[in-house]
Design a protein around this motif. Structure first.
Motif, PDB file in Angstrom:
ATOM      1  N   UNK A  73       0.858  -1.188   0.000  1.00 29.27           N
ATOM      2  CA  UNK A  73       0.000   0.000   0.000  1.00 29.27           C
ATOM      3  C   UNK A  73       0.891   1.234   0.000  1.00 29.27           C
ATOM      4  N   UNK A  74       0.377   2.302  -0.609  1.00 28.04           N
ATOM      5  CA  UNK A  74       1.033   3.603  -0.561  1.00 28.04           C
ATOM      6  C   UNK A  74       0.229   4.492   0.380  1.00 28.04           C
ATOM      7  N   UNK A  75       0.922   5.113   1.315  1.00 25.92           N
ATOM      8  CA  UNK A  75       0.296   6.038   2.249  1.00 25.92           C
ATOM      9  C   UNK A  75       0.851   7.430   1.962  1.00 25.92           C
ATOM     10  N   UNK A  76       0.003   8.312   1.480  1.00 27.06           N
ATOM     11  CA  UNK A  76       0.419   9.674   1.159  1.00 27.06           C
ATOM     12  C   UNK A  76      -0.274  10.653   2.092  1.00 27.06           C
ATOM     13  N   UNK A  77       0.400  11.775   2.325  1.00 35.71           N
ATOM     14  CA  UNK A  77      -0.188  12.868   3.081  1.00 35.71           C
ATOM     15  C   UNK A  77       0.045  14.135   2.290  1.00 35.71           C
ATOM     16  N   UNK A  78      -0.959  15.006   2.245  1.00 33.03           N
ATOM     17  CA  UNK A  78      -0.802  16.181   1.395  1.00 33.03           C
ATOM     18  C   UNK A  78      -1.611  17.354   1.912  1.00 33.03           C
ATOM     19  N   UNK A  79      -1.059  18.536   1.673  1.00 31.30           N
ATOM     20  CA  UNK A  79      -1.799  19.779   1.772  1.00 31.30           C
ATOM     21  C   UNK A  79      -2.235  20.163   0.369  1.00 31.30           C
ATOM     22  N   UNK A  80      -3.140  21.129   0.269  1.00 35.88           N
ATOM     23  CA  UNK A  80      -3.674  21.484  -1.041  1.00 35.88           C
ATOM     24  C   UNK A  80      -2.587  21.972  -1.987  1.00 35.88           C
ATOM     25  N   UNK A  81      -1.540  22.583  -1.446  1.00 36.22           N
ATOM     26  CA  UNK A  81      -0.465  23.101  -2.286  1.00 36.22           C
ATOM     27  C   UNK A  81       0.292  21.967  -2.975  1.00 36.22           C
ATOM     28  N   UNK A  82       0.160  20.744  -2.464  1.00 36.96           N
ATOM     29  CA  UNK A  82       0.855  19.591  -3.044  1.00 36.96           C
ATOM     30  C   UNK A  82      -0.001  18.830  -4.047  1.00 36.96           C
ATOM     31  N   UNK A  83      -1.158  19.359  -4.408  1.00 37.33           N
ATOM     32  CA  UNK A  83      -2.066  18.632  -5.281  1.00 37.33           C
ATOM     33  C   UNK A  83      -1.442  18.327  -6.638  1.00 37.33           C
ATOM     34  N   UNK A  84      -0.741  19.280  -7.240  1.00 40.00           N
ATOM     35  CA  UNK A  84      -0.158  19.042  -8.564  1.00 40.00           C
ATOM     36  C   UNK A  84       0.783  17.844  -8.546  1.00 40.00           C
TER      37      UNK A  84
END
Length: 648
Positions: A73-84
């Motif tokens: 599995x891939x576990x990612x965490x992001x803020x909106x600025x990282x959407x691209x």
């Protein structure tokens, strides 16, 4: 089970990425992904993890695909600025693979509807590429996530993602804030496992991170953080704070630590206890850390006045304030009424006087704003000597009262990408300006604040106000020396504001030299007076009492800094008792030499603080280096915008 922790890349143009100065300071990224490391620590033992921080490493698409395919599995965490970055991963290296993706962090909490019901091409990529969306703190969902990845979500599916969210939150109307104080949703923080610091190389990052509290008691109508972190402050246990500081120390970390609380002073009683833990830790380890954080402006109110000295004694060097706008009408319109209850300029000055640099956020585009507001914001940041003035256009984030109001008024404009305040389009129709006016006003703010030389001028004004404290670690590391040399070359030799750059450095050097001389002179005089056995005949005079009280304050600080064997409460009790005796004119003769001796120790520490390269010169170099990033990003954007070119 093999888990791949994946942290998407911040755009180079992000205000906080510092991408343009990382090589100069000898780091690859500003901060580690604390959320992912905390999540990994909470997962069951049958999961093993590796971290891929795309802000640190830049693997090829082929390597990324291999590592994603090898994971369970891939576990990612992001803020909106990282959407691209997230979209490019899902639409590129991950496309067509069976590995399921779990996304947590602020982005899915606020933008969950965009992913579940896509309206744009990028949202469609997220809808198709993600398998599980996690609302709020991932720790509450650990068991559910583990079960899903061994059951129905064991393989990737292009179907709609599973959303993990409390029923009460899912059922409420968008923008509602009725559940913000629901303690069945926003539970007290328990002592948990320490973040998995073993998954990173500390040297890759400019600073480390710790979180001591979560949530905020205020209700700013543009803020989405309280929507998923809660409308009251939940502190960690004192044992947890102590253990996390110890873990970072044992890891070999020294220098900056960003305390990433939503509002560091949101719960004054809890934070006072936490600050005392931080002070005790710093004293026991000779102040290895320099803290910085973000706080509300009521830090300057009489009610919270006692916290500022404690922050200074804990070794805080910077604090980020959400000033937003100097206009009270605009602040009321944002429901940021707490800012109208203090004198903002006086608060900034008080914090600077305590030796703590103020960084600040400003927002342009409220319903009260006009083009004149742009000038007012820039002028305020200049007058209050705030070099790091993060200025963004007002952004209507989903599930906030601001967005719902704009939607109901028919003023909302959907944007493909949102969250990077350096490239966002205007996302709503302003009330007292045109869209073009709002864009132009924003560029004007950036041009005034970040044009060549402008940040150097504000930095010089800051040095004139700042009073470095003896609780600031004064260990100039080799990397900082190299950064200074690189700064001299790139900004002093090749830069486009060389005169202002060198004025800043000379000001720092001169202030250090002046402070060091004064401190040496004062220390010698106090060492002479320390031999006195009694007060002189003028001991009850007002001027003498005032002078003695100042010496008591210095003596207390010196004891805290230089005598870790003596407890903080014991030192405070001594200082309080001596002050009472001085006020009453009954100071015992044996206390006078003690006051003078420890006050002399204060001046000796102060003199050491300003030895070459002194605290002012080090601060000048740090501000200049930060300014290189802001000039590259922010003034570059302003230059392009004002000239009519598309922002880069």
């Amino acid at each position: 089970m093999r888990g791949l922790l994946l942290y998407p890349r911040f755009p180079d143009s992000s205000f906080w990425s510092f991408r343009h100065v990382m090589r100069m300071v000898g780091a690859k990224s500003a901060f580690p992904p604390l959320g992912l490391l905390t999540f990994a620590a909470a997962m069951p033992a049958h999961w093993s993890f590796e971290l891929l921080d795309l802000n640190v490493v830049h693997p090829s698409d082929e390597e990324l695909r291999e590592r994603i395919a090898a994971a369970d599995a891939v576990f990612a965490s992001a803020m909106s600025v990282q959407k691209r970055s997230l979209v490019s991963l899902l639409d590129g290296p991950a496309r067509g693979l069976d590995t399921p993706w779990v996304l947590g962090g602020p982005y899915p909490s606020s933008f969950r509807d965009h992913i579940l019901h896509p309206q744009t091409q990028s949202d469609e990529v997220l809808h198709r590429g993600l398998d599980v969306l996690v609302w709020g703190e991932s720790e509450r969902w650990i068991g559910t996530i583990d079960a899903l990845l061994q059951g129905e979500r064991a393989r990737h599916s292009d179907d709609a993602p599973t959303l993990l969210i409390p029923e009460a939150i899912a059922a409420q109307e968008p923008g509602s804030r009725k559940a913000l104080n629901d303690r069945s949703i926003f539970k007290e923080l328990e002592t948990g496992a320490l973040p998995r610091w073993d998954l990173i190389r500390p040297g890759d990052y400019r600073a480390m991170m710790i979180q001591t509290t979560v949530g905020c008691r205020f209700r700013c109508d543009f803020c989405d953080i309280i929507q998923f972190n809660g409308g009251f402050t939940r502190p960690k246990t004192l044992d947890s704070v102590r253990a996390e500081l110890g873990a970072l120390y044992d890891l070999g970390c020294r220098g900056g630590i960003f305390t990433v609380d939503d509002n560091f002073v949101g719960n004054p009683a809890a934070i006072e206890a936490i600050l005392r833990v931080m002070i005790d830790f710093q004293r026991a380890h000779d102040y290895p850390f320099s803290f910085y954080t973000q706080a509300s402006l009521d830090l300057g109110s009489p009610k919270l006045a006692h916290l500022l000295p404690l922050m200074r004694q804990a070794g805080f060097s910077e604090v980020f304030l959400g000033i937003e706008n100097p206009d009270p009408a605009a602040l009321n319109g944002m429901n940021k009424k707490q800012n109208t209850k203090v004198d903002i300029a006086a608060t900034v000055r008080a914090i600077q006087h305590a030796g703590i640099e103020v960084m600040a956020g400003f927002i342009f585009g409220s319903d009260e704003d006009t083009l004149d507001t742009a000038d007012a914001i820039a002028a305020f940041a200049t007058e209050t000597a705030i070099p790091t003035a993060m200025t963004g256009m007002l952004t209507p984030i989903p599930h906030t009262p601001l967005r719902e109001r704009l939607r109901m008024e028919g003023r909302l404009h959907e944007a493909e990408f949102s969250g990077n305040n350096t490239d966002d389009a205007v996302q709503f129709t302003p009330k007292r300006m045109t869209v073009d006016d709002m864009q132009r006003g924003y560029y004007q703010i950036l041009d005034r604040l970040f044009s060549p030389g402008a940040m150097f001028q504000r930095s010089r004004r800051l040095l004139d106000r700042l009073e470095p404290h003896i609780f600031h670690g004064h260990n100039v590391r080799a990397g900082e020396r190299r950064a200074a040399l690189r700064s001299l070359w790139s900004q002093g030799v090749r830069g486009d504001a060389r005169a202002e750059y060198f004025r800043l450095l000379v000001n720092g050097w001169h202030r250090d030299a002046t402070e060091a001389r004064s401190a040496r002179k004062a220390a010698r005089e106090l060492e002479r007076l320390a031999g006195a056995a009694a007060l002189d005949d003028e001991s009850t005079a007002e001027a003498t009492r005032t002078r003695l009280l100042a010496h008591v304050d210095r003596a207390r600080d010196a004891m805290i800094r230089a005598d870790p064997a003596r407890g903080l409460d014991e030192i405070d009790a001594w200082a309080d008792g001596v002050r009472v005796h001085i006020a009453e004119g009954t100071l015992p003769a044996e206390q006078l030499p003690v006051i003078y001796r420890w006050s002399a120790e204060f001046f000796l520490r102060h003199e050491r603080l300003h030895r070459f390269p002194g605290a002012y010169l080090v601060k000048a170099f740090n501000l200049a280096i930060k300014g290189l990033h802001y000039k590259t990003v922010m003034h570059g954007l302003a230059r392009d915008g004002l000239s009519g070119r598309a922002p880069r």
